[in-house]
Scaffold this motif. Structure first.
Motif, PDB file in Angstrom:
ATOM      1  N   ALA A 151      30.302  38.703  46.365  1.00 50.98           N
ATOM      2  CA  ALA A 151      31.122  37.683  47.635  1.00 50.98           C
ATOM      3  C   ALA A 151      30.641  38.049  48.965  1.00 50.98           C
ATOM      4  O   ALA A 151      30.467  37.118  49.891  1.00 50.98           O
ATOM      5  N   ALA A 201      37.728  38.606  45.413  1.00 50.36           N
ATOM      6  CA  ALA A 201      36.537  38.991  44.709  1.00 50.36           C
ATOM      7  C   ALA A 201      36.625  39.896  43.873  1.00 50.36           C
ATOM      8  O   ALA A 201      36.242  40.327  42.698  1.00 50.36           O
ATOM      9  N   LEU A 236      29.849  33.125  42.360  1.00 53.57           N
ATOM     10  CA  LEU A 236      30.852  33.927  43.382  1.00 53.57           C
ATOM     11  C   LEU A 236      30.433  34.088  44.654  1.00 53.57           C
ATOM     12  O   LEU A 236      31.096  33.816  45.826  1.00 53.57           O
ATOM     13  N   ALA A 237      29.016  34.407  44.947  1.00 49.40           N
ATOM     14  CA  ALA A 237      28.558  34.190  46.558  1.00 49.40           C
ATOM     15  C   ALA A 237      28.681  32.741  46.958  1.00 49.40           C
ATOM     16  O   ALA A 237      29.163  32.650  47.917  1.00 49.40           O
ATOM     17  N   SER A 285      32.239  32.061  47.816  1.00 44.88           N
ATOM     18  CA  SER A 285      32.829  32.837  48.822  1.00 44.88           C
ATOM     19  C   SER A 285      32.222  32.071  50.316  1.00 44.88           C
ATOM     20  O   SER A 285      33.369  31.966  51.150  1.00 44.88           O
ATOM     21  N   VAL A 301      39.380  36.538  50.789  1.00 42.94           N
ATOM     22  CA  VAL A 301      37.957  36.303  50.083  1.00 42.94           C
ATOM     23  C   VAL A 301      37.514  37.453  49.218  1.00 42.94           C
ATOM     24  O   VAL A 301      37.183  37.542  48.063  1.00 42.94           O
ATOM     25  N   VAL A 302      37.387  38.416  50.123  1.00 46.46           N
ATOM     26  CA  VAL A 302      36.566  39.690  49.547  1.00 46.46           C
ATOM     27  C   VAL A 302      37.550  40.526  48.582  1.00 46.46           C
ATOM     28  O   VAL A 302      36.825  40.729  47.586  1.00 46.46           O
ATOM     29  N   LYS A 306      27.662  36.133  39.296  1.00 43.44           N
ATOM     30  CA  LYS A 306      27.505  36.823  40.775  1.00 43.44           C
ATOM     31  C   LYS A 306      27.071  35.468  41.686  1.00 43.44           C
ATOM     32  O   LYS A 306      27.395  35.594  42.735  1.00 43.44           O
TER      33      LYS A 306
END
Length: 436
Positions: free
Chosen positions: A356, A167, A145-146, A149, A163-164, A142
């Protein structure tokens, strides 16, 4: 559980709508106290299951939770009344503040006031980033992933929906292959689920009805004013935004600001922070900042209406296409809520999407910092790279000092949102009177 009359429910949700300050956390806490603790109209388990369900939906989760509980208590009319009472007080206040904003924008004290508000908003966004990050980034996957993003948005300028939603799709895959990467909880109930066929037919009918409700005012604008009128652009843009508003207003604010400022030219860069500051001071969902944007966009391109009439129509249309989808999601999918804890892949998509969103809010925080603290920000494009770089000589020392004050008030003294906004705004006005 206690049984509520429709009149009692209306009265309680009216009070909740007037007192729903403090963002989603404060609003959810207020509803929990009023509806679960004080009146026992809904059980703790039902409340939490409904909250998890609303987190899966695009749009403001607190408003959708209010609509869901109203629907559970008194059916369709209960959901409509509860959801609308949650929105209407803030919508009226935002409209009034928007009118004041456009009429007082040339006054020196008013300009100074919003320097302070912008500085406070910067601290609020950072606070939201840290709060959501601590809760959401509980695994290395996670966290990665952040970070990805953030890079995708700030460095490569990829579209926010890509992007979102990307994800979310990745999270659904990971939930099936490596659920430990997302730390998903196991389903807590093995009870048989109700048959799907009747629910499916009802869901399709509800979706068709509410899609018609959603697009009706936009269709009227197209027929009467044409598809290239500013109101048509406002309706289409905020309808699109309503579908991808996962993670709350902070998550979509940078995307909204980019489109409203650079593509549609409805606002100046600093005015988005002004709008968020106004939304922070009013009850109701923070996504009401969209109404401020719609008001300004139509006010500044009013033909064939007077500016105030055009701005009001823009605000009404924006509010309609922002919140009509919320009722669509609730009334169409609430009957499926018992299946939520069994929807493993859906939970995985939500977990990844929430991670994200942390990167999205980090992008927003940096965007705000650049435009609040510096008077000039240059856009550097080189191949796939897309960077915004500030001019060091344009540093606004007053904004910097006020931002430091805001951080101290929020993080050290725990003053709260309204108090921080008030202190920073008053300090900016006082500084404008004393300093040249």
């Amino acid at each position: 559980m206690a049984i509520s009359s429709f009149q009692d429910m209306t009265r309680v949700f009216g009070r909740i709508g007037l007192l729903s300050f403090g963002g989603p956390a404060g609003q959810v806490a207020l509803m929990h106290k009023e509806l679960v603790e004080d009146r026992d109209w809904i059980s703790e388990d039902q409340f939490l299951r409904a909250l998890n369900f609303c987190h899966l939906l695009p749009g403001p989760e607190a408003q959708q939770l209010a609509a869901y509980i109203g629907w559970r208590l008194h059916g369709l009319k209960g959901g409509l009344v509860a959801g609308m009472l949650f929105v209407l007080p803030g919508a009226l206040v935002i409209w009034g503040l928007s009118v004041l904003y456009v009429h007082a924008a040339g006054l020196h004290w008013f300009v100074a006031l919003f320097i302070g508000i912008k500085a406070a908003v910067l601290a609020l966004v950072v606070q939201a980033l840290l709060r959501i990050g601590r809760r959401a980034l509980n695994t290395p996957f996670k966290l990665g992933l952040a970070v990805l993003s953030f890079i995708a948005l700030f460095v490569f300028d990829l579209p926010f929906p890509v992007v979102v939603l990307g994800a979310g799709a990745l999270g659904m895959i990971v939930a099936a292959c490596a659920p430990d990467w997302l730390r998903l909880k196991a389903a807590q109930s093995d009870a048989p689920l109700p048959p799907s066929a009747p629910l499916l037919a009802s869901t399709v009918k509800t979706i068709l009805l509410w899609c018609a409700v959603w697009v009706l005012p936009l269709a009227l604008v197209w027929l009467t004013l044409g598809r290239h009128h500013v109101l048509a652009d406002i309706g289409a843009f905020f309808s699109q935004l309503a579908v991808v508003t996962f993670g709350g207003a902070y998550a979509v604010l940078a995307y909204m600001a980019q489109e409203a400022v650079q593509s549609y030219h409805w606002l100046q860069p600093g005015e988005m922070a002004d709008g968020l500051g106004l939304a922070e001071t009013t009850p109701g969902p923070l996504i009401m900042v969209t109404q401020f944007v719609g008001f300004l966009g139509a006010y500044r391109d009013p033909a064939p209406f007077a500016p105030l009439v055009a701005g009001t129509l823009g605000a009404l249309l924006t509010t309609w296409v922002t919140f009509a989808p919320c009722f669509l999601w609730i009334f169409a999918f609430a009957p499926w809520i018992e299946r939520l804890e069994h929807a493993r892949r859906l939970q995985g998509g939500l977990a990844a999407l929430t991670a994200a969103v942390v990167g999205v809010i980090a992008n927003l925080a940096l965007w705000f910092a650049l435009h609040v603290l510096f008077r000039r920000v240059a856009l550097l494009r080189s191949g796939p790279f897309h960077l915004q770089l500030p001019d060091p000589d344009s540093l606004d020392l007053l904004a910097l000092c006020l931002a430091v004050v805001a951080f101290v008030l929020l993080f050290r003294t725990k003053l709260g949102v309204l108090g921080t906004l008030a202190v920073c705004g008053a300090s900016a006005v006082a500084a404008q009177l004393v300093l040249p």
